[in-house]
Write a protein that holds these residues in place. Sequence first.
Motif, PDB file in Angstrom:
ATOM      1  N   ARG A 372       0.824  -1.214   0.000  1.00 53.87           N
ATOM      2  CA  ARG A 372       0.000   0.000   0.000  1.00 53.87           C
ATOM      3  C   ARG A 372       0.854   1.258   0.000  1.00 53.87           C
ATOM      4  O   ARG A 372       0.441   2.292  -0.522  1.00 53.87           O
ATOM      5  CB  ARG A 372      -0.945  -0.008   1.197  1.00 53.87           C
ATOM      6  N   GLU A 375       1.977   1.639  -3.647  1.00 50.05           N
ATOM      7  CA  GLU A 375       0.909   2.157  -4.510  1.00 50.05           C
ATOM      8  C   GLU A 375       0.793   3.681  -4.409  1.00 50.05           C
ATOM      9  O   GLU A 375       0.351   4.324  -5.364  1.00 50.05           O
ATOM     10  CB  GLU A 375      -0.420   1.495  -4.118  1.00 50.05           C
ATOM     11  N   GLN A 376       1.172   4.255  -3.282  1.00 54.58           N
ATOM     12  CA  GLN A 376       1.137   5.715  -3.123  1.00 54.58           C
ATOM     13  C   GLN A 376       2.417   6.386  -3.609  1.00 54.58           C
ATOM     14  O   GLN A 376       2.572   7.597  -3.459  1.00 54.58           O
ATOM     15  CB  GLN A 376       0.903   6.070  -1.656  1.00 54.58           C
ATOM     16  N   LEU A 378       5.469   6.248  -2.406  1.00 59.14           N
ATOM     17  CA  LEU A 378       6.156   6.882  -1.281  1.00 59.14           C
ATOM     18  C   LEU A 378       7.669   6.733  -1.299  1.00 59.14           C
ATOM     19  O   LEU A 378       8.367   7.620  -0.776  1.00 59.14           O
ATOM     20  CB  LEU A 378       5.601   6.320   0.040  1.00 59.14           C
ATOM     21  N   SER A 430      -0.943  12.942   4.612  1.00 56.14           N
ATOM     22  CA  SER A 430      -2.156  12.150   4.382  1.00 56.14           C
ATOM     23  C   SER A 430      -2.947  11.857   5.643  1.00 56.14           C
ATOM     24  O   SER A 430      -3.835  11.001   5.609  1.00 56.14           O
ATOM     25  CB  SER A 430      -1.766  10.820   3.716  1.00 56.14           C
ATOM     26  N   ALA A 437       0.191   3.863   6.787  1.00 59.08           N
ATOM     27  CA  ALA A 437       0.604   4.027   5.392  1.00 59.08           C
ATOM     28  C   ALA A 437       1.391   2.834   4.874  1.00 59.08           C
ATOM     29  O   ALA A 437       1.754   2.801   3.687  1.00 59.08           O
ATOM     30  CB  ALA A 437       1.437   5.301   5.240  1.00 59.08           C
TER      31      ALA A 437
END
Length: 464
Positions: A372, A375-376, A378, A430, A437
Amino acid sequence: MPTPSDSPGARRQTAGENARPRALPGTGLPRHLLGRLAIAATHPAVTVGETLLLPLLAVALGLAWAPQDPLQIQATFPWPWLAPVVLALRYGPMAGLGGASVLLACWLGLNAGHWGNFPQLYFLGGLILVMLVGEFSSLWQARTRRAETLQLYLDQRLEHLVRQHYLLRLSHDRLEQELIARPMSMRDALAALRHAGSEDGGDALAPQALLRLLSQYCQLECAAMHAVSDGHAAARPSASIGAYDGLHADDPLVRQALQTGQLCHVSQAVTAQQDTRYLVAAPLLDLAGDMYGLLVVQDMPFFALQEESLQTIQLLLGYYTDGLSMSQLAQPIVQQFPDCPPLFAFELQRLAHIHRSTQVPSIVVALELQQRALEQDLPPQIERLKRELDEVWRIEAPGRQVLAVLMPLGNATTAEGYIHRLEGWMQHKSQQSLAQAGIFPHVVQPDSAQPVRTVQRLHAIAHA
């Protein structure tokens, strides 16, 4: 032209007149006398004495003024009741009731055998007046105590703040002096050393750049760098600053530094009783133990010759000489882990060498990024948050990545501060924590004896 009133005698006389308490108009009493009367006594015996004496004094004045009616029961105004009222104002309702009890005892004593004519309204009205005055007195005394307590607290806080301000001022002055003496931080010095060997003009300018850096950070006034070959220092310096008068190879401090391969200074017991013209002699050794050159310091401030400055000289020299053999240092790690960037492996080897020689530690923060977080997008954003000297290695693994951030000259506190900064950045970005995250930090202490083990631990985190 000075007037008679401007003379010192006249000024002393005026000051003396101003110091004397001025009298109340028409009374001859000093102004502060009524103020003293308004101050309540604190000793219990004084309070009891006033409670007994003031009503008795009022009755005695009544006997002298009107012997047939000393309590002024039949008069237009009951003057003896002023004594209990004053007591109630000074000490509260209980003292007022005590004064009223004295008046009652006086009436009973003066009218023995005639108690049937007791003046009920006279004493009832007096008691009501004393109770009202005492209640207001208690209320204002409580407010006064609260105000005094608050004022005392504020005075204590002000005194504490004044002391803290004074200590902060001393600390600021100390930091200002340190900043004047050392215009750059250790990280700035190491960042400048990274580019010392890549200046225009080739490596020949690197020793001079290193000397300029040492003179700025360690306050060297006269020093020189000499190349070393087969354990012997060249007579001609490759770089120098100040009024340097050449190398004396037979100097005991120079011989000791070349023989031991360690930094030597004049305050050591081995050379304290020998005649030496230098203050510091430090060899330039890389990780393999090869000696590139010799730094000799001929003159520096007395207060700069201390353990911290000597450790700084040794650290900068080690960092510089390790940079001259970057590929050789990185080769053992890169051969075993081809995905490891050469610069990361080189920095890991160099910092391990610095830890062994100067006891200055470093730290690695491994950020485990789950799917996850990937996917952002980061990982590249976190890479941009690294400090100037930090080195980042992105380790690819199935379904996740590990960002290994090597922090030179850091410890566990440095790692905690970095993780806390990432936590604040993620909250601001966020409104999530690192765990929410998909980022899980790991703090890894580098192995200074075998840096390869550190890389193995990072790989184990990535492929766990």
